[in-house]
Design a protein around this motif. Structure first.
Motif, PDB file in Angstrom:
ATOM      1  N   VAL A 181       0.849  -1.196   0.000  1.00  0.00           N
ATOM      2  CA  VAL A 181       0.000   0.000   0.000  1.00  0.00           C
ATOM      3  C   VAL A 181       0.889   1.252   0.000  1.00  0.00           C
ATOM      4  N   LEU A 182       1.912   1.230   0.834  1.00  0.00           N
ATOM      5  CA  LEU A 182       2.824   2.382   0.900  1.00  0.00           C
ATOM      6  C   LEU A 182       3.596   2.560  -0.408  1.00  0.00           C
ATOM      7  N   ASP A 183       4.017   1.443  -1.012  1.00  0.00           N
ATOM      8  CA  ASP A 183       4.690   1.535  -2.313  1.00  0.00           C
ATOM      9  C   ASP A 183       3.816   2.296  -3.292  1.00  0.00           C
ATOM     10  N   TYR A 184       2.558   1.889  -3.323  1.00  0.00           N
ATOM     11  CA  TYR A 184       1.613   2.473  -4.269  1.00  0.00           C
ATOM     12  C   TYR A 184       1.407   3.967  -3.986  1.00  0.00           C
ATOM     13  N   LEU A 185       1.162   4.293  -2.703  1.00  0.00           N
ATOM     14  CA  LEU A 185       0.892   5.692  -2.350  1.00  0.00           C
ATOM     15  C   LEU A 185       2.106   6.573  -2.640  1.00  0.00           C
ATOM     16  N   GLU A 186       3.284   6.045  -2.317  1.00  0.00           N
ATOM     17  CA  GLU A 186       4.512   6.799  -2.543  1.00  0.00           C
ATOM     18  C   GLU A 186       4.746   7.017  -4.037  1.00  0.00           C
ATOM     19  N   LYS A 187       4.463   5.971  -4.812  1.00  0.00           N
ATOM     20  CA  LYS A 187       4.737   6.022  -6.246  1.00  0.00           C
ATOM     21  C   LYS A 187       3.887   7.071  -6.955  1.00  0.00           C
ATOM     22  N   TYR A 188       2.616   7.162  -6.578  1.00  0.00           N
ATOM     23  CA  TYR A 188       1.705   8.045  -7.329  1.00  0.00           C
ATOM     24  C   TYR A 188       1.325   9.328  -6.597  1.00  0.00           C
ATOM     25  N   TYR A 189       1.412   9.337  -5.267  1.00  0.00           N
ATOM     26  CA  TYR A 189       0.881  10.479  -4.530  1.00  0.00           C
ATOM     27  C   TYR A 189       1.918  11.109  -3.603  1.00  0.00           C
ATOM     28  N   SER A 190       3.137  11.276  -4.137  1.00  0.00           N
ATOM     29  CA  SER A 190       4.189  11.987  -3.414  1.00  0.00           C
ATOM     30  C   SER A 190       4.110  13.471  -3.748  1.00  0.00           C
ATOM     31  N   PRO A 191       4.652  14.320  -2.898  1.00  0.00           N
ATOM     32  CA  PRO A 191       4.603  15.759  -3.185  1.00  0.00           C
ATOM     33  C   PRO A 191       5.260  16.082  -4.525  1.00  0.00           C
ATOM     34  N   GLU A 192       4.610  16.934  -5.279  1.00  0.00           N
ATOM     35  CA  GLU A 192       5.179  17.398  -6.539  1.00  0.00           C
ATOM     36  C   GLU A 192       6.055  18.612  -6.239  1.00  0.00           C
ATOM     37  N   PRO A 193       6.915  18.985  -7.208  1.00  0.00           N
ATOM     38  CA  PRO A 193       7.727  20.186  -6.969  1.00  0.00           C
ATOM     39  C   PRO A 193       6.816  21.348  -6.591  1.00  0.00           C
ATOM     40  N   GLN A 194       7.319  22.189  -5.738  1.00  0.00           N
ATOM     41  CA  GLN A 194       6.484  23.262  -5.216  1.00  0.00           C
ATOM     42  C   GLN A 194       6.019  24.223  -6.300  1.00  0.00           C
ATOM     43  N   ALA A 195       4.724  24.395  -6.371  1.00  0.00           N
ATOM     44  CA  ALA A 195       4.158  25.434  -7.232  1.00  0.00           C
ATOM     45  C   ALA A 195       3.503  26.410  -6.281  1.00  0.00           C
ATOM     46  N   SER A 196       4.120  27.531  -6.081  1.00  0.00           N
ATOM     47  CA  SER A 196       3.629  28.423  -5.039  1.00  0.00           C
ATOM     48  C   SER A 196       3.794  29.857  -5.472  1.00  0.00           C
ATOM     49  N   ARG A 197       3.130  30.735  -4.745  1.00  0.00           N
ATOM     50  CA  ARG A 197       3.285  32.151  -5.043  1.00  0.00           C
ATOM     51  C   ARG A 197       4.693  32.603  -4.708  1.00  0.00           C
ATOM     52  N   ARG A 198       5.315  31.874  -3.814  1.00  0.00           N
ATOM     53  CA  ARG A 198       6.654  32.225  -3.401  1.00  0.00           C
ATOM     54  C   ARG A 198       7.255  31.020  -2.723  1.00  0.00           C
ATOM     55  N   LYS A 199       8.413  30.612  -3.186  1.00  0.00           N
ATOM     56  CA  LYS A 199       9.009  29.400  -2.632  1.00  0.00           C
ATOM     57  C   LYS A 199       9.404  29.593  -1.184  1.00  0.00           C
ATOM     58  N   ASN A 200       9.338  28.504  -0.449  1.00  0.00           N
ATOM     59  CA  ASN A 200       9.853  28.555   0.914  1.00  0.00           C
ATOM     60  C   ASN A 200      11.368  28.743   0.846  1.00  0.00           C
ATOM     61  N   LEU A 201      11.924  29.386   1.816  1.00  0.00           N
ATOM     62  CA  LEU A 201      13.386  29.492   1.892  1.00  0.00           C
ATOM     63  C   LEU A 201      13.960  28.095   2.102  1.00  0.00           C
ATOM     64  N   GLU A 202      15.038  27.780   1.385  1.00  0.00           N
ATOM     65  CA  GLU A 202      15.610  26.437   1.482  1.00  0.00           C
ATOM     66  C   GLU A 202      17.076  26.497   1.918  1.00  0.00           C
ATOM     67  N   ASP A 203      17.582  25.350   2.369  1.00  0.00           N
ATOM     68  CA  ASP A 203      18.995  25.216   2.759  1.00  0.00           C
ATOM     69  C   ASP A 203      19.470  26.353   3.652  1.00  0.00           C
ATOM     70  N   ILE A 204      18.672  26.645   4.634  1.00  0.00           N
ATOM     71  CA  ILE A 204      19.037  27.769   5.524  1.00  0.00           C
ATOM     72  C   ILE A 204      20.192  27.349   6.421  1.00  0.00           C
ATOM     73  N   GLU A 205      21.225  28.155   6.472  1.00  0.00           N
ATOM     74  CA  GLU A 205      22.341  27.894   7.395  1.00  0.00           C
ATOM     75  C   GLU A 205      22.134  28.728   8.636  1.00  0.00           C
ATOM     76  N   TRP A 206      21.740  28.086   9.711  1.00  0.00           N
ATOM     77  CA  TRP A 206      21.407  28.802  10.942  1.00  0.00           C
ATOM     78  C   TRP A 206      22.685  29.234  11.636  1.00  0.00           C
ATOM     79  N   TYR A 207      22.668  30.410  12.183  1.00  0.00           N
ATOM     80  CA  TYR A 207      23.822  30.867  12.953  1.00  0.00           C
ATOM     81  C   TYR A 207      23.327  31.845  13.995  1.00  0.00           C
ATOM     82  N   LYS A 208      24.075  31.967  15.001  1.00  0.00           N
ATOM     83  CA  LYS A 208      23.707  32.868  16.080  1.00  0.00           C
ATOM     84  C   LYS A 208      24.245  34.257  15.784  1.00  0.00           C
ATOM     85  N   LEU A 209      23.350  35.219  15.743  1.00  0.00           N
ATOM     86  CA  LEU A 209      23.769  36.585  15.431  1.00  0.00           C
ATOM     87  C   LEU A 209      24.462  37.221  16.639  1.00  0.00           C
TER      88      LEU A 209
END
Lengths: 408, 125
Positions: B95-123
């Motif tokens: 069941v999981l094979d099937y769900l993963e194969k067909y109903y995984s998240p697609e590339p983000q289509a958004s008004r504005r992409k989320n910030l990615e690969d954020i390198e956190w640091y203490k200011l």
């Protein structure tokens, strides 16, 4: 139904036949009832509802309105969205229907027939905006789970009934009262009769407001079956799931009500902003109360083309949970500049407010019209999708429609 | 009704074992076609998924959602904990094979992409 689905005949039937060890003769004449539930073709028709509503799920029914269908000042019953968690009761007999008030913090336990409710208490009518907590869920990324509502799980109907506080006071409210919870006659979709599909509620302060109703009528008529006939709660401005449908019992609780979908992550958001996709521990969630400020452009329908030089009349509604909307602005340049629309006062507290504006366009081309409402505390709708949350609630991003200006 | 469901479950398992043999023998390929009845993608695991996942609600609740395999697993656990879903037993991986194969998240289509690969640091100030 069988024979218009080629696949059903070929694969389901042949495998069913294989496992039965025989051919199913005259299979195409079998009535649909004889199919195992999972193989029954979907019923695509919803009686009493507008054919242009968008069906997200038909079992259980979850249906929303495209924004242009919500142009009426008061939402007609046939255009009102449906968020069912379970299966509505069938064959309702209004002469047998009773409402019971009880609970740890109720001073007595009392039951009323519909007739008694109508005779004993004063009637009140309010226009109340109801929006599903998950309206706009489809906008979140990573995708949030549940029905993928876009814009139209919202309505503002004119509800008539009795004040919840009058009925609660008749039964007696203990000093230890904290919350009220409801129980309805809908049943769980697994068929387990001992399980409630949903049993939510509101803090006692919200329950005691004038506009909090036990309603039997929408727009002067019976409530549509899918929207709670014959009796429901209506709490304007809060997630519509607080407004229990097919209402048969209200409990006055001495603690926060812990019914189905009050706990866990249902109708809850993290107490603090989280990075998209974060796994948030359950104890860090809090219950959604008043809904955030929001608006819709209900006219024209998105996709309108008009000739250069013609002005465009734009209309819609705006609402702000427990608050009022103080300003509605429109942009035709993706938010670079804003024009203020005419905004009407609400007919009563918790009703949505109508707005209109006339827009002109400088030259031919593609435009988007964006609407942004601001509430009485100065808080506006975000132009991008607001803070991600695991269950995808409270997306109140600006609504936008597309318009094309052609050569005159 | 509960009895009805377990019977249903049994039929599902039975169907599954049948489908597997039937479809393995016909060597069915992966397609991007949909089962017109449920709207689920055609696949050798379709029958299994239909029997396990459409008893309570329509398949639309699956087809309109997108999760990673972990996300789907979490949904199943949630339904088991709160919504009377049974133990999927040996069929869960399929069941999981099937769900993963067909109903995984697609590339983000958004008004504005989320910030990615954020390198956190203490200011520091």
């Amino acid at each position: 139904m069988w024979n218009r689905r080629g696949f059903l005949k070929k694969s389901v039937l042949s495998s069913m036949a294989t496992l039965l060890g025989a051919e199913i003769v005259f299979a195409k004449n079998l009535p649909p009832k004889t199919l195992p539930l999972a193989f029954q073709p979907a019923e695509d028709i919803l009686p009493g509802k507008h054919p242009d509503l968008i069906i997200l799920n038909n079992r259980p029914w979850n249906v929303e309105a495209p924004p242009h269908l919500l142009n009426d000042a008061v939402t007609p019953g046939d255009k009102m969205f449906i968020r069912n968690n379970g299966i509505p009761p069938e064959g309702v007999d209004i002469n047998q229907w009773t409402l019971t008030i009880e609970g740890e913090a109720a001073l007595s336990s009392k039951s009323y027939t519909l007739k008694e409710l109508k005779e004993k208490f004063e009637h009140h009518t309010y226009q109340l905006s109801l929006e599903c907590g998950g309206n706009g869920r489809a906008g979140f990324y990573p995708p949030a789970s549940g029905n993928q509502w876009t814009e139209g799980a919202v309505s503002c109907g004119e509800w008539t009934g009795v004040r919840l506080k009058d009925v609660l006071m008749d039964a007696g409210i203990g000093e230890n009262a904290v919350y009220i919870g409801y129980y309805g006659k809908d049943t769980h979709i697994s068929g387990d009769a001992s399980k409630n599909p949903i049993s939510r509620g509101v803090p006692i302060e919200k329950a005691l407001e004038d506009e909090s109703l036990i309603a039997w009528s929408l727009n002067g008529e019976d409530i549509p079956i899918m929207n709670g006939y014959p009796l429901r709660l209506v709490f304007g401005g809060w997630p519509a799931s607080c407004s229990g449908k097919w209402l048969e019992k209200i409990v006055i609780r001495d603690k926060v009500h812990d019914g189905e979908k009050m706990t866990g992550t249902s109708y809850r958001v993290p107490k603090y902003p989280v990075q998209p996709g974060t796994k948030v521990p359950e104890e860090d969630f809090e219950i959604i109360e008043s809904m955030p400020v929001k608006s819709l452009i209900t006219s024209p329908k998105s996709g309108a083309m008009l000739a250069l030089g013609k002005n465009l009349e734009v209309k819609g509604h705006a609402w702000a949970g427990d608050l009022e909307v103080s300003k509605l602005q429109l942009s035709i340049d993706f938010g670079a500049t804003w024009h203020e629309a005419n905004l009407e006062s609400p007919v009563n507290r918790l009703a949505w407010q109508h707005w209109n504006a006339e827009l002109s366009f400088p030259k031919e081309g593609y435009y988007e019209i964006w609407a942004k409402a601001t509430d009485s505390k100065g808080v506006s709708q975000p132009m991008v999708i607001p803070g991600w949350n695991p269950k995808g609630y409270l997306n109140n991003a600006c609504h936008r429609i597309a318009v094309k200006i052609t050569a005159s | 009704m509960k009895k009805g469901l377990s019977l249903f479950f049994a039929i599902g398992i039975w169907l599954f074992s049948q489908c597997k043999t039937v479809q393995n023998s016909t060597n069915q390929n992966v397609s991007d076609e949909k089962d017109p009845e449920s709207g689920l993608m055609l696949d050798q695991n379709l029958m299994l998924v239909k029997s396990q996942c459409t008893a309570c609600h329509s398949a639309k609740l699956i087809t309109m959602n997108r999760f990673t395999r972990t996300g789907w697993k979490e949904k199943i656990v949630w339904m088991q904990k709160t919504q009377n879903l049974w133990d999927l037993g040996e069929s869960e991986p399929a069941v999981l094979d099937y769900l993963e194969k067909y109903y995984s998240p697609e590339p983000q289509a958004s008004r504005r992409k989320n910030l990615e690969d954020i390198e956190w640091y203490k200011l520091e100030d």
